[in-house]
Design an enzyme around this catalytic site. Structure first.
Site, PDB file in Angstrom:
ATOM      1  N   ASN A   9      56.999  -7.017  58.773  1.00 31.14           N
ATOM      2  CA  ASN A   9      57.301  -5.917  59.441  1.00 31.14           C
ATOM      3  C   ASN A   9      57.665  -6.251  60.820  1.00 31.14           C
ATOM      4  O   ASN A   9      56.958  -6.730  61.369  1.00 31.14           O
ATOM      5  CB  ASN A   9      56.136  -4.776  59.699  1.00 31.14           C
ATOM      6  CG  ASN A   9      56.428  -3.904  60.628  1.00 31.14           C
ATOM      7  OD1 ASN A   9      57.691  -3.333  61.082  1.00 31.14           O
ATOM      8  ND2 ASN A   9      55.460  -2.995  61.028  1.00 31.14           N
ATOM      9  N   LYS A  11      59.258  -4.898  63.033  1.00 29.34           N
ATOM     10  CA  LYS A  11      59.294  -4.095  64.279  1.00 29.34           C
ATOM     11  C   LYS A  11      60.664  -3.913  65.041  1.00 29.34           C
ATOM     12  O   LYS A  11      61.718  -4.244  64.339  1.00 29.34           O
ATOM     13  CB  LYS A  11      57.887  -4.218  65.007  1.00 29.34           C
ATOM     14  CG  LYS A  11      56.666  -4.356  64.296  1.00 29.34           C
ATOM     15  CD  LYS A  11      55.521  -4.464  64.983  1.00 29.34           C
ATOM     16  CE  LYS A  11      54.246  -4.256  64.086  1.00 29.34           C
ATOM     17  NZ  LYS A  11      53.036  -4.293  64.674  1.00 29.34           N
ATOM     18  N   HIS A  94      53.751   4.236  59.936  1.00 30.00           N
ATOM     19  CA  HIS A  94      52.905   2.947  60.589  1.00 30.00           C
ATOM     20  C   HIS A  94      52.367   3.609  61.861  1.00 30.00           C
ATOM     21  O   HIS A  94      52.671   4.518  62.581  1.00 30.00           O
ATOM     22  CB  HIS A  94      54.196   2.102  61.013  1.00 30.00           C
ATOM     23  CG  HIS A  94      53.359   0.885  61.581  1.00 30.00           C
ATOM     24  ND1 HIS A  94      53.131   0.656  62.807  1.00 30.00           N
ATOM     25  CD2 HIS A  94      53.381  -0.377  61.004  1.00 30.00           C
ATOM     26  CE1 HIS A  94      52.606  -0.452  63.085  1.00 30.00           C
ATOM     27  NE2 HIS A  94      52.627  -1.083  61.997  1.00 30.00           N
ATOM     28  N   GLU A  96      52.116   2.786  65.044  1.00 33.62           N
ATOM     29  CA  GLU A  96      53.165   2.779  65.973  1.00 33.62           C
ATOM     30  C   GLU A  96      53.734   4.108  66.094  1.00 33.62           C
ATOM     31  O   GLU A  96      54.284   4.569  67.208  1.00 33.62           O
ATOM     32  CB  GLU A  96      53.702   1.443  66.216  1.00 33.62           C
ATOM     33  CG  GLU A  96      52.844   0.402  66.638  1.00 33.62           C
ATOM     34  CD  GLU A  96      53.514  -0.930  66.268  1.00 33.62           C
ATOM     35  OE1 GLU A  96      54.576  -1.306  65.939  1.00 33.62           O
ATOM     36  OE2 GLU A  96      52.394  -1.905  66.375  1.00 33.62           O
ATOM     37  N   GLU A 162      45.812  -0.450  57.789  1.00 29.45           N
ATOM     38  CA  GLU A 162      46.079  -1.324  58.913  1.00 29.45           C
ATOM     39  C   GLU A 162      45.143  -0.713  59.958  1.00 29.45           C
ATOM     40  O   GLU A 162      45.535   0.253  60.716  1.00 29.45           O
ATOM     41  CB  GLU A 162      47.547  -1.220  59.307  1.00 29.45           C
ATOM     42  CG  GLU A 162      48.522  -1.957  58.367  1.00 29.45           C
ATOM     43  CD  GLU A 162      49.629  -2.187  59.100  1.00 29.45           C
ATOM     44  OE1 GLU A 162      50.275  -3.477  58.932  1.00 29.45           O
ATOM     45  OE2 GLU A 162      50.487  -1.480  59.847  1.00 29.45           O
ATOM     46  N   GLY A 168      48.214  -6.461  65.917  1.00 27.26           N
ATOM     47  CA  GLY A 168      48.859  -7.152  67.325  1.00 27.26           C
ATOM     48  C   GLY A 168      47.806  -7.422  68.324  1.00 27.26           C
ATOM     49  O   GLY A 168      48.145  -7.662  69.488  1.00 27.26           O
ATOM     50  N   SER A 203      46.986  -8.469  62.383  1.00 24.02           N
ATOM     51  CA  SER A 203      46.785  -9.779  62.898  1.00 24.02           C
ATOM     52  C   SER A 203      46.654 -10.543  61.474  1.00 24.02           C
ATOM     53  O   SER A 203      45.730 -11.667  61.718  1.00 24.02           O
ATOM     54  CB  SER A 203      45.475  -9.870  63.607  1.00 24.02           C
ATOM     55  OG  SER A 203      46.135  -9.143  64.952  1.00 24.02           O
ATOM     56  N   GLY A 224      52.921  -8.339  60.891  1.00 30.98           N
ATOM     57  CA  GLY A 224      53.742  -8.061  61.978  1.00 30.98           C
ATOM     58  C   GLY A 224      54.394  -9.166  62.578  1.00 30.98           C
ATOM     59  O   GLY A 224      55.306 -10.039  62.383  1.00 30.98           O
ATOM     60  N   GLY A 225      53.345  -9.732  63.705  1.00 28.30           N
ATOM     61  CA  GLY A 225      53.766 -10.793  64.573  1.00 28.30           C
ATOM     62  C   GLY A 225      54.138 -12.150  63.688  1.00 28.30           C
ATOM     63  O   GLY A 225      55.040 -12.954  63.865  1.00 28.30           O
TER      64      GLY A 225
HETATM   65  P1  PGA Z   1      50.391  -7.742  63.285  1.00 28.29           P
HETATM   66  O1  PGA Z   1      51.132  -6.177  62.804  1.00 28.29           O
HETATM   67  O2  PGA Z   1      50.238  -8.596  62.225  1.00 28.29           O
HETATM   68  O3  PGA Z   1      51.344  -8.113  64.294  1.00 28.29           O
HETATM   69  O4  PGA Z   1      49.016  -7.120  63.658  1.00 28.29           O
HETATM   70  C1  PGA Z   1      50.891  -5.821  61.720  1.00 28.29           C
HETATM   71  C2  PGA Z   1      51.637  -4.233  61.428  1.00 28.29           C
HETATM   72  O5  PGA Z   1      51.732  -3.652  62.651  1.00 28.29           O
HETATM   73  O6  PGA Z   1      52.108  -3.936  60.498  1.00 28.29           O
END
Ligand code: PGA
Length: 240
Positions: A9, A11, A94, A96, A162, A168, A203, A224-225
């Site tokens: 992802n 983002k 998601h 967010e 999640e 994050g 994470s 994500g990251g």
């Molecule tokens: P993250 O994000 O791996 O940076 O924690 C995961 C996500 O929001 O899909």
């Protein structure tokens, strides 16, 4: 049906040039991957990533889809538009989107139905906040998100668990905690749509992915990251 899916992802990251450089570095690293690999990228990157991934095992996804076919929905994007530029998957709900853009279980449900109607493969996100977990409400919250989000749906979906406090933040759920919670989600989802693939997200990185993916309930990851770094993402994709 349960399958290993590793989905990135991105983002709101990656310009056109950055996306191209990322793909050229990633593809050779994952050419022998056994899992389904998906990259959910910004709308403006979809076509480019799709074209660069054509001869590979990487599929492309979006991060949102409108519930309507077309019309006066400023700022939204339709399933037809996504399919036309090469998207095969779409992330829905998601945390967010829920936290910053007013997404609710009801809008998740409408977007999910539209994705299924048009042939986009949905990755529906659920997860509790730290406050909810500490108040002992995790199962109640997840159960509501799944039941309302999947209401009236009988087709196959992919679910991503999640925990909001793990996204994050560098705070990953322990493998045991993620496993137990996904086991609970599996039970709730089974009654509605049958056996589905359930991913862990929050994470997940090159160092902890294998331990998480070794857990019996965890089918894959939503990353994500670590999906912004070709080497790290490839390490996760290449987990056994
Ligand atoms: P993250 O994000 O791996 O940076 O924690 C995961 C996500 O929001 O899909």
């Amino acid at each position: 049906m349960r399958r290993r899916i590793i989905a990135g992802n991105w983002k709101m990251n990656m310009t056109k040039a950055e996306a191209k450089a990322f793909m050229l570095e990633l593809l050779p690293l994952i050419k022998d991957a056994k899992c389904d690999t998906v990259l959910c990228v910004p709308f403006t990157d979809i076509h480019r990533v799709y074209k660069l991934a054509l001869d590979s095992n990487v599929k492309v996804g979006a991060q949102n889809v409108a519930w309507a076919d077309k019309g006066a929905f400023t700022g939204e994007i339709s399933a037809e538009m996504l399919l036309e530029v090469g998207a095969e998957y779409v992330i829905i709900g998601h945390s967010e989107r829920r936290a910053y853009f007013g997404e609710t279980d009801e809008s998740v449900n409408m977007r999910l139905k539209q994705a299924l109607k048009t042939g986009l493969k949905p990755i529906v996100c659920v997860g509790e906040t730290l406050e909810q977990r500490e108040a002992g409400k995790t199962e109640e919250v997840l159960s509501q998100q799944i039941k309302k989000g999947l209401e009236g749906v009988t087709e196959e979906v992919i679910i991503a668990y999640e925990p909001v406090w793990a996204i994050g933040t560098g705070k990953t759920a322990t493998p045991e905690m993620a496993n137990e919670t996904i086991g609970f989600i599996r039970k709730v989802a089974k009654e509605l749509v049958g056996e589905v693939s359930i991913l862990y997200g929050g994470s997940m990185n090159a160092a902890n992915a294998q331990t998480l993916l070794d857990m019996p309930e965890i089918d894959g990851g939503l990353i994500g990251g670590a999906s912004l770094k070709p080497n790290d993402f490839a390490t996760i994709v290449n987990c056994h």
